[in-house]
Design a protein around this motif. Sequence first.
Motif, short mmCIF file in Angstrom:
data_model
loop_
_atom_site.label_atom_id
_atom_site.label_comp_id
_atom_site.label_asym_id
_atom_site.label_seq_id
_atom_site.Cartn_x
_atom_site.Cartn_y
_atom_site.Cartn_z
N THR A 1 1.64 11.73 -0.70
CA THR A 1 1.61 10.50 -1.52
C THR A 1 0.53 10.58 -2.60
OG1 THR A 1 0.23 9.45 0.16
CG2 THR A 1 2.60 8.98 0.23
N LEU B 1 -5.90 4.98 -2.92
CA LEU B 1 -4.71 4.92 -2.08
C LEU B 1 -5.00 4.75 -0.60
CD1 LEU B 1 -2.29 7.70 -3.36
CD2 LEU B 1 -2.24 5.28 -3.84
N ASN C 1 -2.94 5.73 2.62
CA ASN C 1 -1.84 6.63 2.92
C ASN C 1 -1.32 6.37 4.33
OD1 ASN C 1 -0.36 9.28 2.27
ND2 ASN C 1 -1.29 9.68 4.26
N SER D 1 2.36 4.94 0.34
CA SER D 1 1.02 4.74 -0.22
C SER D 1 0.95 3.31 -0.73
CB SER D 1 0.72 5.73 -1.33
OG SER D 1 1.54 5.50 -2.46
#
Length: 142
Positions: A9, A38, A40, A140
Amino acid sequence: EVVTTKYMTEAVEALINYNPETEFAENVDTMSESIKQLLNVEITRATKDTNIGGIAIKEADYLAIENGEIVNSQADIKQLLLEFADKFIADDYEIITILVGSDADQLLVDELIEYLENSSPFVEVVVYHTNQPVYHYLISAM
């Protein structure tokens, strides 16, 4: 120079932020910064009974791996995905990217998108069908 990523991602997010009209160094900075934000999530199936980090895992249950750490295991994948959806909404994530694997259920993907979009007017959901065989869902949030 390489933009270092740990999860698929992150690689997708970095590529989304690539701009062919921008200087190389600026692209590297933008791509590197984009992945720092992010969360994840990886969803896959357990291959055996075990216990990791105090989480009881049964063979064929769905595993939720958040930023590399197993955080949940349960038989009901829909419940697992909805718990993450609630987390994304509660933590004010605005862009949810879902990489759909070959063993994923498209109806469940559609339900998840509807749930996220109906739960928050600020959430945007992006879906890519990757057809990869290991993870049902790679997600994500940022």
